[in-house]
Design a protein around this motif. Structure first.
Motif, PDB file in Angstrom:
ATOM      1  N   ALA A 298       0.837  -1.203   0.000  1.00 33.87           N
ATOM      2  CA  ALA A 298       0.000   0.000   0.000  1.00 33.87           C
ATOM      3  C   ALA A 298       0.870   1.251   0.000  1.00 33.87           C
ATOM      4  N   ALA A 299       1.896   1.270   0.839  1.00 33.89           N
ATOM      5  CA  ALA A 299       2.798   2.427   0.894  1.00 33.89           C
ATOM      6  C   ALA A 299       3.573   2.569  -0.413  1.00 33.89           C
ATOM      7  N   TYR A 300       4.003   1.447  -0.953  1.00 30.69           N
ATOM      8  CA  TYR A 300       4.744   1.473  -2.220  1.00 30.69           C
ATOM      9  C   TYR A 300       3.888   2.080  -3.326  1.00 30.69           C
ATOM     10  N   ALA A 301       2.639   1.651  -3.398  1.00 33.78           N
ATOM     11  CA  ALA A 301       1.736   2.166  -4.432  1.00 33.78           C
ATOM     12  C   ALA A 301       1.511   3.660  -4.273  1.00 33.78           C
ATOM     13  N   HIS A 302       1.292   4.094  -3.027  1.00 37.58           N
ATOM     14  CA  HIS A 302       1.041   5.514  -2.772  1.00 37.58           C
ATOM     15  C   HIS A 302       2.253   6.367  -3.139  1.00 37.58           C
ATOM     16  N   ARG A 303       3.423   5.944  -2.701  1.00 46.40           N
ATOM     17  CA  ARG A 303       4.631   6.736  -2.932  1.00 46.40           C
ATOM     18  C   ARG A 303       5.027   6.706  -4.407  1.00 46.40           C
ATOM     19  N   ALA A 304       4.942   5.526  -5.029  1.00 47.96           N
ATOM     20  CA  ALA A 304       5.297   5.434  -6.444  1.00 47.96           C
ATOM     21  C   ALA A 304       4.376   6.308  -7.289  1.00 47.96           C
ATOM     22  N   GLY A 305       3.086   6.344  -6.935  1.00 42.78           N
ATOM     23  CA  GLY A 305       2.149   7.185  -7.671  1.00 42.78           C
ATOM     24  C   GLY A 305       2.532   8.654  -7.597  1.00 42.78           C
ATOM     25  N   THR A 306       2.965   9.104  -6.433  1.00 44.71           N
ATOM     26  CA  THR A 306       3.390  10.493  -6.280  1.00 44.71           C
ATOM     27  C   THR A 306       4.576  10.806  -7.187  1.00 44.71           C
TER      28      THR A 306
END
Length: 381
Positions: A298-306
């Motif tokens: 979840a954190a990976y997806a959020h940060r990568a999206g940014t």
């Protein structure tokens, strides 16, 4: 009794019920009549053709058979789809690629009863497939204005993107993966601008298309968020179908190809980083694997999206400085994508990300996304 009547009786008994007794009775009828095999195969091709008319594609059916049944059924399906394809109309390069990706191992033939049971189980599943949103121009073969484009060989830019992402996945050094992914994302953004300008100058501008990308368990919600972020950064839109295990991505063909490549690569990088982080956690005596992985992804997806959005916006702004007509063209294409999405999915809902409550997992996932981030360090040569 005629072979067609044998098949009819077996179908009436075994396909429309749900209990094992009915299935066994139907399989016994088929096993006792070897002459019925040809008719059984022909009727299977009809089920496949019906699935195509309901909006399904080979990769979609393969995905759900793998999810609901087992390897024997997957091999049966592959043989059935290939057989049906010999009598089918041409459906474009994306469809052809899906056919080529079907498993080519032969179906192991055991006793006739077991074989008939597996066939009936597969047909039961095909019979119950729901109607999906058509991807090809709302039912038009090939989609509007895409036939000429899809017949072209892979561009040099796309080949380079593919090579960069392959290197990012293979390296064991996070900073090297970061630099390679950065080059790939910037090249994707530039390629999208070039394609948009080329399309705008064509006699008949291309219309947006759509494809389905599998979102496999476990932790599929976090993976769907990652795919949504990749799609958004590359001028596409994604809608997740949780029950059927895929997201439909809407966009122009070059952007769809970029989304498929980047999502697959980032997922490989995320899972590799997660395995290493989890090993370190276990070495420290930690055992909460499921919550750690859910929060990590979840954190990976959020940060990568940014990071993805940042590099896309920066590259697009630069393109607007170089080409005065680039930004209006891109805005027009994004409006076309939104219109296509809203016509395909007039009703959508949002969902909250569940299970991301592990602080260590969230911290490690954020760090991994930073290592794989796609913010460019230097211009591409």
């Amino acid at each position: 009794m005629s072979t067609s009547r044998t098949v009819e009786r077996a179908f009436e008994t075994g396909l429309y019920g749900t209990d094992d007794t009915a299935l066994d009775t139907a399989a016994s009828l088929l096993a006792a009549d070897p002459a019925a095999d040809a008719e059984l195969g022909r009727r299977g091709e009809e089920f496949v053709d019906t699935a195509w008319r309901r909006g399904w594609q080979p990769a979609d059916v393969l995905r759900i058979v793998r999810r609901e049944l087992d390897d024997t059924h997957v091999r049966l399906l592959a043989a059935l789809v290939r057989s049906q394809a010999a009598h089918d109309r041409p459906r474009g390069p994306r469809w052809t690629a899906q056919l080529a990706a079907l498993p080519d191992a032969p179906t192991p033939r055991t006793d006739r009863f077991s074989y008939a049971t597996a066939v009936l189980e597969l047909y039961r599943l095909l019979l119950r497939l729901p109607v999906l949103e058509p991807l090809e121009g709302f039912g038009a073969p090939g989609g509007a204005g895409r036939e000429g484009r899809e017949s072209r060989p892979e561009s040099r830019a796309l080949a380079r993107i593919r090579a960069l992402l392959a290197k990012a996945e293979a390296t064991g050094y996070p900073r090297e993966a970061e630099a390679l992914s950065a080059k790939a994302q910037e090249l994707m953004a530039r390629h999208s601008v070039d394609e948009a300008l080329l399309s705008a100058g064509a006699p008949a501008p291309h219309a947006p298309g759509a494809c389905r990308i599998g979102v496999e368990p476990p932790y599929e919600q976090a993976k769907a968020v990652l795919l949504d972020a990749v799609a958004d950064a590359n001028h596409c839109r994604a809608v997740w179908n949780e029950p059927l295990g895929f997201s439909t991505v809407v966009g122009f063909e070059a952007d769809l190809e970029a989304v498929e490549l980047l999502y697959t690569s980032l997922l490989v990088q995320a899972e590799s980083a997660m395995t290493k982080a989890e090993a370190a956690q276990r070495a420290g005596g930690r055992r909460r694997t499921k919550s750690f992985r859910q929060s990590f992804l979840a954190a990976y997806a959020h940060r990568a999206g940014t990071h993805l959005r940042a590099v896309a916006e920066r590259t697009t702004a630069g393109a607007g400085t170089e080409h005065a007509d680039a930004l209006p063209v891109l805005a027009s294409r994004e409006a076309a994508v939104t219109d296509r999405l809203e016509r395909m999915f007039p009703e959508t809902t949002t969902t909250r990300l569940r299970g991301a409550a592990d602080l260590a997992g969230w911290t490690e996932g954020t760090r991994a996304a930073d290592d794989a981030r796609v913010v460019p360090r230097r211009p591409l040569g």
